[in-house]
Design a protein around this motif. Sequence first.
Motif, mmCIF file in Angstrom:
data_model
loop_
_atom_site.group_PDB
_atom_site.id
_atom_site.type_symbol
_atom_site.label_atom_id
_atom_site.label_comp_id
_atom_site.label_asym_id
_atom_site.label_seq_id
_atom_site.Cartn_x
_atom_site.Cartn_y
_atom_site.Cartn_z
ATOM 1 N N ARG A 1 0.836 -1.193 0.000
ATOM 2 C CA ARG A 1 0.000 0.000 0.000
ATOM 3 C C ARG A 1 0.872 1.244 0.000
ATOM 4 N NH1 ARG A 1 -2.955 -0.615 4.667
ATOM 5 N NH2 ARG A 1 -1.791 1.040 5.681
ATOM 6 N N LEU A 2 0.493 2.216 -0.807
ATOM 7 C CA LEU A 2 1.255 3.468 -0.902
ATOM 8 C C LEU A 2 0.509 4.573 -0.161
ATOM 9 C CD1 LEU A 2 2.250 3.490 -4.690
ATOM 10 C CD2 LEU A 2 3.323 2.287 -2.774
ATOM 11 N N ASP A 3 1.264 5.566 0.305
ATOM 12 C CA ASP A 3 0.608 6.730 0.906
ATOM 13 C C ASP A 3 0.295 7.746 -0.197
ATOM 14 O OD1 ASP A 3 2.892 8.180 0.269
ATOM 15 O OD2 ASP A 3 3.639 8.250 2.326
ATOM 16 N N TYR B 1 1.710 10.220 -1.183
ATOM 17 C CA TYR B 1 2.857 10.712 -1.953
ATOM 18 C C TYR B 1 3.494 9.612 -2.804
ATOM 19 C CZ TYR B 1 2.158 14.392 1.427
ATOM 20 O OH TYR B 1 1.582 15.367 2.203
ATOM 21 N N GLY B 2 2.860 8.441 -2.805
ATOM 22 C CA GLY B 2 3.401 7.347 -3.612
ATOM 23 C C GLY B 2 4.500 6.565 -2.922
ATOM 24 N N ARG C 1 -1.927 -3.139 -6.805
ATOM 25 C CA ARG C 1 -0.667 -3.086 -6.062
ATOM 26 C C ARG C 1 -0.209 -4.473 -5.623
ATOM 27 N NH1 ARG C 1 2.505 0.335 -6.858
ATOM 28 N NH2 ARG C 1 3.470 -0.174 -4.876
ATOM 29 N N ALA D 1 11.221 3.146 -3.776
ATOM 30 C CA ALA D 1 9.836 3.458 -3.402
ATOM 31 C C ALA D 1 9.573 3.253 -1.914
ATOM 32 C CB ALA D 1 8.876 2.603 -4.220
#
Lengths: 442, 442
Positions: free
Chosen positions: A367-369, A371-372, A391, A422
Motif C-alpha cells: 500500500r502506498l501513501d 505521496y506514492g 498493487r 519506493a
Amino acid sequence: MNAADLRLPVDVPSTALFTDRYELTMLQGALRSGTAHRRSVFEVFTRRLPEGRRYGVVAGTGRVLDAVENFRFDSGVLDFLADRKIVDEATLDWLAGYRFRGDIWGYPEGEVYFPGSPVMRVEGTFAEAVLLETVILSILNHDSAVAAAASRMSVAAGERPLIEMGARRTHELAAVAAARAAFVGGFTSTSDLAAGFRYNIPTVGTSAHAFTLLHDSERDAFRAQVDSLGEGTTLLVDTYDVAEAVAMAVEIAGPGLGAVRIDSGDLLLLAHRVRRQLDELGARDTKIIVTSDLDEYAIASLAAAPVDAYGVGTQLVTGSGHPTCSMVYKLVARADEDGADAPLRPVAKKSMGGKASVGGRKWAARRLDAYGVAEAEVVGTGEVPAELVERQLLVPLVRGGETVAREPLSAARDRHAAARAALPMSATQLSRGEPVLPTEHP
Amino acid sequence: MNAADLRLPVDVPSTALFTDRYELTMLQGALRSGTAHRRSVFEVFTRRLPEGRRYGVVAGTGRVLDAVENFRFDSGVLDFLADRKIVDEATLDWLAGYRFRGDIWGYPEGEVYFPGSPVMRVEGTFAEAVLLETVILSILNHDSAVAAAASRMSVAAGERPLIEMGARRTHELAAVAAARAAFVGGFTSTSDLAAGFRYNIPTVGTSAHAFTLLHDSERDAFRAQVDSLGEGTTLLVDTYDVAEAVAMAVEIAGPGLGAVRIDSGDLLLLAHRVRRQLDELGARDTKIIVTSDLDEYAIASLAAAPVDAYGVGTQLVTGSGHPTCSMVYKLVARADEDGADAPLRPVAKKSMGGKASVGGRKWAARRLDAYGVAEAEVVGTGEVPAELVERQLLVPLVRGGETVAREPLSAARDRHAAARAALPMSATQLSRGEPVLPTEHP
C-alpha cells in the motif's frame, strides 16, 4: 534443458536430489494413504528479517525456475533410491514420471520483502509440490541473503561501482550464485569467471601481490603488466611502498594509467594521499580502487574519500553477518479430496515456540501513501480489497508446469533499484532498525 | 574423470572457471614477461582463527583433489575467454594444454590447524600454480568452516548422534559439501539425498508438519506413516499438542515405535516430559530426536536431558557464526629463472595492515609434551629439527600431477577425532578462548 542451454560451467542433469529425504518418505506415505493427490498450496515466507535489517531482497527466483525445470528422476537417481531402500517400488514408479505440472507464483526477483511476505507460492498436488521444498529454500535462502547484503553495500557506495570478488570465501558454486545475487542487489561486475560464463555478468581483475613478487622487482612487474594489458590496466600498488609504487606506475604507464588498487592499510588515509600524488603526477583520470575486507559500513566511511570503485569479498558472500535468510516452505491450504476443483481448506501448525504459521492461500500488496511512498505490506487471504488490486506483488512464474516468467538478470537488478527507491527513506539507513514497512494482515 | 566416476549428482566437466579473472591476466602478463615458468611455491594458511575459536579443522582436501584433476580448459571455456577478450591468443594456446603437473602437499583432511599452519602447499611453475588459487580457497574456506562448527557440535553431543539437516539454509551444492564436511567433523548422517548419492553418507528423514496437515487428522497421518514406513519410524509430535501426539503415536505404532521428533518449544522441558510419558506407556526404547535451531551451546545445554539424537541445520551450514575461514593463497618462494632445479628465493609482501606474509617454503610439525599431548604447532623453513621429523604434518597429495592421497571419507573423520583427542583438554571448551596451541616459528 541441457547444459548448453543453461550456459552452465557445471552440467545439471537433475536437481532432484537437492532434496531432504523426508520429502520422499512423506510422498511414499501419502501415496499409500491416498492423500498424495490432494490439491495443496505451499508458501515460502520468513517470520522475521535478520536482526536490525529494514528490508529483505528476493533473489534466486530465476534459479528456482531452472531447478524446477530440471527436477527429474533419471535412472541413476532412481537406482540410488532403490538401492538404499529410501522409498518403495510404488513411489519409484511415480517418481519416474515426475514433472512439476502445477503453478508457481512469487514476488518477482529483485522485489523487496518483509516478515510474512509470501515471496513464493507453489500450488499443485501434495505429491508434486512437497518435493520442491528443499531446493526452493536452498536457492532463495542463499541468494536472498547475498542480495540483501549487496543492496546495503550499493546504498553505501552510491554511484560508485561495486566489484564482487568473494568467490574464494565461499563454496565454488555458491560463489557463482552469489555473484548473480550481488548483481541483482546493485553490484556492477564480478571477479568470478564462472559467473561471467553462466550469467553474462561483466568480469574484471588484473593482478595480485603474487605477480609483483614473481618478478625481480616491482618495476619489472608493472612493466610486464602494462606491456601485456595496456596502459588502461589497474596496477596493485601496496606490495611494498605505496608512494614509490604510485610514482613508478605513472612513470611506466604514463598519465593514462587506468587505475591503481590498494588492498591493505588505512584506506581512507591512503586514498587521499594517492589521489594527491596521482594528481600531482598529472594522472588526474587514473582511478583508485580499494579492496580490503570491506562491508557496507567501511564503504560508507569512505564516501568522502577519493575512491572510484570498491571490491568486496567476504562480507558480501557471507551476507554481511547474515549468511542465510530464515525462509520456510509451509503447507497453508489443501483440499479434502483429489481433483483440481476440490475446495481448499486453510491449515497451520499450532503455535509453539514462535513457529506458528498463518493458514490459507495468500495474496500480498504494497500500500502506498498519498505521496506514492510505500507504507505497508498487506498480506491477506480471500478477496483482495479493490484499492489494492493494482498493487499486488505476486506474479505468475510457472503455469501448468510451464515457465512463464523468464527475464534477463538486468530486469531483476532494475526492479530492485526501483522497489528500494519506493520505500520510506529510512529503508536505506545502515544502522539497525525495525522493518521499514509493517506487515498488516487485514 | 567423468561424472560417473565422481558419483556426482552434478557433472563437473571442468572446474577451470571457478577462477578469478586476475589469475588469467597474471598468467598472460607472466607469459609475456618470460617469468611464467619460474618454479614457484604457494601456501594456504590463515593469519587467525575465527574469534574465540580454539582450533581449526582442515576439510575439503578430497574435493580439492577432484577439482585439480578436473581443472581443464575445454573448447567451450576457451571460446568464452576468447569471445570476451579476457586473455590473448598466446595465453589461450597455453591454456588449451593445461594440466597441473606439479606437487601438492597438505595437512591431511580432518587434521586440526592453527594460525600460520601451512595447510596446503602448491609447487609448480608460476603459470600452473597461480591458476588454482580461487578454487582451492573456495573449497577449503567453505568446508573447513563447516567442519569446525561440526567438530564443536560433536564435542557438545558426546556419544549422541548428530544429523545434518541444513541443506535448505545454504546453496544447494554448498549443502552437499557441508554434509561432507559435517561428517568429517563428527556428524553421523544427513538429510541431504545428494550427499548420500555423492559421498555415501547415511541419509535419514521421515516427515514434516506438512504431512500431518495434509491428512484429515493427526491420527490419520501417524497411521499413514506407520503403515508405510513401519513401527521403527520417527513420528513428528509437535504439530498440535505434544502429549496427545505422543500417546497417539504409541497407540498406533505400539511400544516398538522407533522415535519421536520434537521441532519446537522448550526442548529441555519437553524432552523430560516426553521421556516420562514414553516410559509410562511402555515405550522405553523409543528414542527422542530434537531439531530446532540448535547450535553447539543448545546441544550442550541438553546434555542432561533424555535426548537421543540432535538434528542441526542453519548453525551448522553457516559455520555457527563463522561461515568462512580466512585462508589465503600466497606466493612464498620462487626461482629467479626457469627450470626445475633453479634455487628458490623466499618472497613476501611487506607488512601493512596486518597482511604481512612469512616468506619461504615451510614445514610444519606438532610438538608433543612428555605425556603425548600436543603443546605447539611449529612452522619453519629450512631443515626440520631431528626431534620433529616424525611429527611433521604435511603429506604428499599430488606428485607430478598425479593424485596420491585418495582415501575414504571415514578416514578423514577418524583422523579428526584422533587429532582433536590429542589436543590439550581446553581445546574442547565451547567458551571463547585463544588457540589452544601456540604457533612457533623457530
